[in-house]
Design a protein around this motif. Structure first.
Motif, PDB file in Angstrom:
ATOM      1  N   THR A 102       0.844  -1.191   0.000  1.00  0.00           N
ATOM      2  CA  THR A 102       0.000   0.000   0.000  1.00  0.00           C
ATOM      3  C   THR A 102       0.882   1.245   0.000  1.00  0.00           C
ATOM      4  O   THR A 102       2.110   1.167   0.125  1.00  0.00           O
ATOM      5  N   ASP A 121      -4.980   0.055  -0.604  1.00  0.00           N
ATOM      6  CA  ASP A 121      -6.153   0.178   0.247  1.00  0.00           C
ATOM      7  C   ASP A 121      -7.084   1.260  -0.292  1.00  0.00           C
ATOM      8  O   ASP A 121      -7.003   1.641  -1.463  1.00  0.00           O
ATOM      9  N   GLU A 122      -7.945   1.791   0.589  1.00  0.00           N
ATOM     10  CA  GLU A 122      -8.953   2.751   0.142  1.00  0.00           C
ATOM     11  C   GLU A 122      -8.335   4.047  -0.391  1.00  0.00           C
ATOM     12  O   GLU A 122      -9.010   4.822  -1.096  1.00  0.00           O
ATOM     13  N   ARG A 123      -7.089   4.302  -0.102  1.00  0.00           N
ATOM     14  CA  ARG A 123      -6.436   5.505  -0.613  1.00  0.00           C
ATOM     15  C   ARG A 123      -5.998   5.362  -2.066  1.00  0.00           C
ATOM     16  O   ARG A 123      -5.570   6.335  -2.677  1.00  0.00           O
ATOM     17  N   GLY A 124      -6.073   4.153  -2.602  1.00  0.00           N
ATOM     18  CA  GLY A 124      -5.722   3.936  -3.997  1.00  0.00           C
ATOM     19  C   GLY A 124      -4.228   3.788  -4.215  1.00  0.00           C
ATOM     20  O   GLY A 124      -3.477   3.453  -3.298  1.00  0.00           O
ATOM     21  N   THR A 125      -3.780   4.068  -5.435  1.00  0.00           N
ATOM     22  CA  THR A 125      -2.384   3.846  -5.812  1.00  0.00           C
ATOM     23  C   THR A 125      -1.544   5.113  -5.786  1.00  0.00           C
ATOM     24  O   THR A 125      -0.325   5.049  -5.981  1.00  0.00           O
ATOM     25  N   LYS A 176      -0.040  -0.566 -10.411  1.00  0.00           N
ATOM     26  CA  LYS A 176      -0.697  -1.548  -9.558  1.00  0.00           C
ATOM     27  C   LYS A 176      -0.365  -2.943 -10.052  1.00  0.00           C
ATOM     28  O   LYS A 176      -0.350  -3.199 -11.260  1.00  0.00           O
TER      29      LYS A 176
END
Length: 370
Positions: free
Chosen positions: A280, A310-314, A319
């Protein structure tokens, strides 16, 4: 009948184990092997030591610092030396760490060889120049939630010479239930030009003896023992092949050292890409540093990738598994070499993937973190 046989075997096994322990105790208290000579590298040095200890401990007591990541317990396979005479038979505890070529060449684990008679051994010449340093912990930085940057300052007037990519051993003194000091290996993230200090990236290992000490006990201003340098993970400079660096976690450390050293020495004629794998965004570090290096140097490209964002993205980074990300940038390898650093699983996966795409295994250099 079967139960009786199993019971008998269990009893026999227990008796054998007990006998082995008694023999070890008897040897420790009653065996006297007297003084033994250890001839190193054909008379380059000849030591006179008291017999009975392991070869590793006997050498270390004489300031010949053969590396051992497990503290001499026979579980890392690092402390290899060539025993030409006097070492006795190879023990079962050594076999998992010695390949057929090493067995044929009389390579042994020095922690498993007892000094019971005169020995003739061969060790790399660079080991003879390894030194121990009583450093000061100058700075501790939280790089991620589980990786600390550690800066160790050498005593005034002392310097360390090493190749970018090599490692040192750091000592944890006796603490808590630990009754004796232990050593563990860590790659240097600093560059050879910084010869009066050593920088490490230490990742917390759950229940790890040394990392627990670093995270819970070590503080700025403390004295810390280091010895080194060690290792053959460094940039090969006999070609113009493109360089592919792949790392994860604290495996970033030696790559950082190599890249910064290339910049300092102006080794900028070889295209270099650094693929750094993390789970992450919170597992990324030194992104600003590598981004600045990329901005200022056309030869270098930094490519972080997140395998489980996670929910914060890349955060704009790529990815996927690091091997998949590498292959988005390369269809084949025809004039490349690779430098890998990280966990054994990551290293093995990268080697398999790179060779499948045509990279010769002799052009893949790696440092496995155990």
């Amino acid at each position: 009948m079967g139960t009786e046989i199993l019971t008998a075997l269990a009893v026999l096994s227990a008796l054998s184990g007990g006998l082995a322990v008694l023999l070890l105790i008897a040897e420790h208290f009653f065996a006297d092997y007297g003084d033994c000579a250890i001839d190193i590298n054909g008379g380059n040095r000849v030591l006179t030591v008291r017999g009975g200890a392991s070869l590793l401990r006997s050498l270390n007591n004489e300031k010949i610092l053969v590396p051992s990541a497990c503290g001499g317990r026979g579980s890392c396979g690092v402390c290899k030396v060539t025993v030409l005479d006097g070492g006795g038979p190879v023990l079962p505890t050594e076999l998992p760490y010695l390949n057929p070529a090493e067995l044929k060449a009389n390579v042994r684990l020095s922690c498993q060889v007892k000094v019971r008679r005169n020995l003739r051994i061969r060790i790399p010449e660079e080991i003879l120049s390894v030194r121990q340093y009583a450093t000061t912990v100058e700075k501790i930085t939280d790089l991620t939630h589980d990786i600390k940057g550690m800066l160790f300052r050498l005593p005034p007037g002392e310097t360390i010479s090493f190749r970018a990519g090599q490692y040192v051993q750091l000592q944890a003194p006796a603490y808590g239930d630990l009754t004796e000091p232990v050593w563990r290996a860590y790659s240097m993230s600093s560059t050879p030009v910084e010869h009066s200090a050593v920088e490490l990236c230490v990742r917390l290992v759950p229940n790890g003896i040394l990392t627990t000490y670093v995270f819970n006990h070590m503080k700025e201003g403390d004295t810390a023992l280091l010895n080194g340098p060690y290792g053959d993970f460094f940039l090969r400079e006999d070609s113009d092949r493109e360089i592919i660096c792949i790392a994860g976690g604290s495996g970033l450390a030696p790559i950082k050292s190599i890249v910064l050293d290339m910049v300092a020495r102006k080794v900028t004629h070889r295209k270099t890409r650094f693929f750094f794998g993390a789970r992450t965004l919170s597992d990324l570090y030194y992104t600003d540093l590598f981004g600045q290096i990329q901005k200022e140097n056309d030869f270098f490209e930094f490519i972080p990738a997140l395998s489980a964002p996670d929910e914060r993205g890349t955060g704009g980074y790529e990815k996927g598994l690091i091997t998949d990300v590498v292959f988005r940038h390369y269809e084949k390898f025809d004039n490349h070499e690779a430098y890998l650093c990280g966990s054994p699983g990551m290293i093995d996966a990268c080697i398999a993937a790179l060779t499948k795409k045509g990279m010769p295994e002799n052009l893949i250099f790696y440092d496995k973190f155990s």
